[in-house]
Design a protein around this motif. Sequence first.
Motif, short mmCIF file in Angstrom:
data_model
loop_
_atom_site.label_atom_id
_atom_site.label_comp_id
_atom_site.label_asym_id
_atom_site.label_seq_id
_atom_site.Cartn_x
_atom_site.Cartn_y
_atom_site.Cartn_z
N THR B 26 13.60 -8.16 4.05
CA THR B 26 13.53 -6.96 4.90
C THR B 26 12.16 -6.31 4.80
O THR B 26 11.62 -5.85 5.80
N LEU B 27 11.59 -6.32 3.60
CA LEU B 27 10.26 -5.74 3.42
C LEU B 27 9.24 -6.44 4.31
O LEU B 27 8.43 -5.80 4.99
N VAL B 28 9.30 -7.77 4.32
CA VAL B 28 8.33 -8.52 5.13
C VAL B 28 8.55 -8.24 6.62
O VAL B 28 7.59 -8.07 7.37
N ILE B 29 9.81 -8.16 7.02
CA ILE B 29 10.07 -7.90 8.45
C ILE B 29 9.47 -6.56 8.87
O ILE B 29 8.73 -6.47 9.85
N PHE B 30 9.77 -5.52 8.08
CA PHE B 30 9.25 -4.19 8.45
C PHE B 30 7.72 -4.14 8.32
O PHE B 30 7.03 -3.62 9.19
N SER B 31 7.21 -4.68 7.23
CA SER B 31 5.76 -4.60 7.01
C SER B 31 5.01 -5.39 8.07
O SER B 31 3.97 -4.96 8.57
N PHE B 32 5.53 -6.56 8.41
CA PHE B 32 4.80 -7.38 9.37
C PHE B 32 4.86 -6.76 10.76
O PHE B 32 3.88 -6.80 11.51
N ALA B 33 6.02 -6.17 11.09
CA ALA B 33 6.12 -5.47 12.38
C ALA B 33 5.07 -4.36 12.44
O ALA B 33 4.34 -4.21 13.43
N LEU B 34 4.98 -3.60 11.35
CA LEU B 34 3.98 -2.53 11.28
C LEU B 34 2.57 -3.10 11.40
O LEU B 34 1.72 -2.58 12.12
N ALA B 35 2.34 -4.22 10.71
CA ALA B 35 1.01 -4.85 10.73
C ALA B 35 0.65 -5.31 12.15
O ALA B 35 -0.50 -5.19 12.58
N TYR B 77 1.25 4.40 -3.39
CA TYR B 77 2.44 4.81 -4.14
C TYR B 77 2.16 6.03 -5.02
O TYR B 77 2.94 6.98 -5.04
N TYR B 78 1.04 6.03 -5.73
CA TYR B 78 0.78 7.10 -6.69
C TYR B 78 -0.10 8.22 -6.15
O TYR B 78 0.11 9.39 -6.47
N SER B 100 9.21 6.34 -1.78
CA SER B 100 9.97 5.36 -2.55
C SER B 100 9.11 4.10 -2.69
O SER B 100 8.16 3.89 -1.93
N ALA B 101 9.43 3.27 -3.66
CA ALA B 101 8.68 2.04 -3.85
C ALA B 101 8.71 1.20 -2.56
O ALA B 101 7.71 0.58 -2.18
N TYR B 102 9.86 1.24 -1.91
CA TYR B 102 10.04 0.45 -0.69
C TYR B 102 9.13 0.95 0.44
O TYR B 102 8.42 0.18 1.08
N THR B 103 9.12 2.28 0.64
CA THR B 103 8.27 2.86 1.68
C THR B 103 6.79 2.58 1.40
O THR B 103 6.05 2.17 2.30
N PHE B 179 4.21 -4.04 -9.00
CA PHE B 179 3.39 -3.03 -9.67
C PHE B 179 3.70 -1.61 -9.22
O PHE B 179 3.32 -0.66 -9.87
N VAL B 180 4.36 -1.49 -8.07
CA VAL B 180 4.78 -0.14 -7.67
C VAL B 180 6.30 -0.03 -7.82
O VAL B 180 6.95 0.68 -7.07
N THR B 181 6.83 -0.76 -8.78
CA THR B 181 8.23 -0.68 -9.22
C THR B 181 9.25 -1.14 -8.19
O THR B 181 10.41 -0.77 -8.25
N LEU B 182 8.84 -1.93 -7.21
CA LEU B 182 9.81 -2.42 -6.25
C LEU B 182 10.60 -3.59 -6.87
O LEU B 182 10.02 -4.52 -7.43
N GLY B 183 11.90 -3.51 -6.75
CA GLY B 183 12.74 -4.54 -7.36
C GLY B 183 12.74 -5.83 -6.58
O GLY B 183 13.76 -6.29 -6.08
N GLU B 184 11.54 -6.43 -6.48
CA GLU B 184 11.47 -7.70 -5.75
C GLU B 184 11.55 -8.84 -6.77
O GLU B 184 11.99 -8.64 -7.91
N ILE B 185 11.16 -10.03 -6.37
CA ILE B 185 11.41 -11.22 -7.18
C ILE B 185 10.74 -11.15 -8.56
O ILE B 185 11.36 -11.43 -9.58
N ILE B 186 9.49 -10.74 -8.60
CA ILE B 186 8.75 -10.77 -9.86
C ILE B 186 9.27 -9.73 -10.85
O ILE B 186 9.47 -10.02 -12.03
#
Lengths: 250, 232
Positions: B26-35, B77-78, B100-103, B179-186
Amino acid sequence: MSDVMIEIRDLHKSFGDHEILKGIDLTVKKGEKIVIIGPSGSGKSTLLRCINYLEVPTSGVVRIENKAFVEPGKKMDEKHIAAMRQQVGMVFQRFNLFPNKTALENVMAAPVTIRKMPKEEARKIAEKYLKKVGLEHRINHYPSQLSGGQQQRVAIARALAMEPKIMLFDEATSALDPELVGEVLNVIRELANEGMTMVLVTHEMKFAEEVADRVIFMDGGFIVEEGTPHEIFHNPKHQRTKAFLNKVEH
Amino acid sequence: MSRLDFQTAFEELTPLLLDSLWVVVTLVIFSFALALVIGMLIALGRLSKNKFLNGILVVFLETVRGTPLLVQLLYVYYVMPEIISMIGQIWDPTYHVNFSAYTASILGLGVNYGCYLSEVFRSSIQSIDKGQMEAALALGYTSRKAMWHIIIPQSLQVALPPTGNYFTAMVKDTSLCAFVTLGEIILTTQSYASQTFLTIESYTIAALVYLVISLPLSQFVRVLERRSRRHV
């Protein structure tokens, strides 16, 4: 003088310091066929491109049916210029078809986008003009699937679909293989016979002599001489016209 | 040294990673649309004749392209919420915003990739033969209509393969959002690995997850590449 189609007054065009057109006056009547000849760099293509304002003149006025693209002393209005251009069809040396559209879509595009014509109606018109140029069996082909001659005929159909009052041909056969020139000239000839007002820049002297009502010889940014095809081709008055014709005919 | 235990790691980590994968998708979908939107706007801005707008955009582009994506994510983020809060406090002393980390991730990735995509769009628009614009103008299109109906559709065919490459790259770059605390894969992998000490197993599985997404994507881009050359 209601039958004046194109009126050009004291037209100048410079690119930077280089003046290409140095004061052109020309009047074209309805149904008249004008052929412009002259050596390369003489300004003939630039003049043609000023008639539909693809080149914006440095000074001077161009009127179509008594309406100027830009009235003297007024500002350019892009919408007005675009509307004026709809009355002037243009065919380019390198066809300039839209490569991502089929022949049919190429011809339909402007009526649909600009005239806001329903697609069905535009399709009928497109089919009519593609048939007129002898390509009814190629309507779903992309430009890359057509020969140069066929591409140029699609380009003519595309211009005609806007039902212009004037057609401009900018060396329409110069980029074609010799054996494909004839099919394009046939289409242009047919248009001429139907009474279309036309201005052509061409190197096809025989064809020029055949279709022109008036031939204009340009050199160095001026109209050097104009007259009937017979006068220009068989009895030129100016030395420069003679020299040019000698060069191209031998 | 203990024996490798891929089975345990696989059984315990995979369900966690599936949740993270959903976050990434979902992150990639929203981010790429924005990009895409930002990229097209910047491209059109840079192609306009407005020198002032052009200057601002060049400075912005160079700043974004001259700093690491990670720094931009941290900044969004910060730092950005702090700045916005400070400005807001001029009117309202209690004003405070947080992303939020997601935003923050969507904003950071979207802007960063938007800048790179703008160069793809700009150069693909410029690659379209000048005769196309002339033909459209001669038919009576305004230059704006010609741009939208004739030039941009053709340029998108040219832009499609590099855009696809950026899409694939963005999937991988979502890892920086840890690094901005998003609960992604890493981040998920890291916390699992530190609890279980199954370090080799966890990170290998995480790497495989990225591969499983990227390989089909780059294959797909290759197909796009072939198709896009058809009629342009």
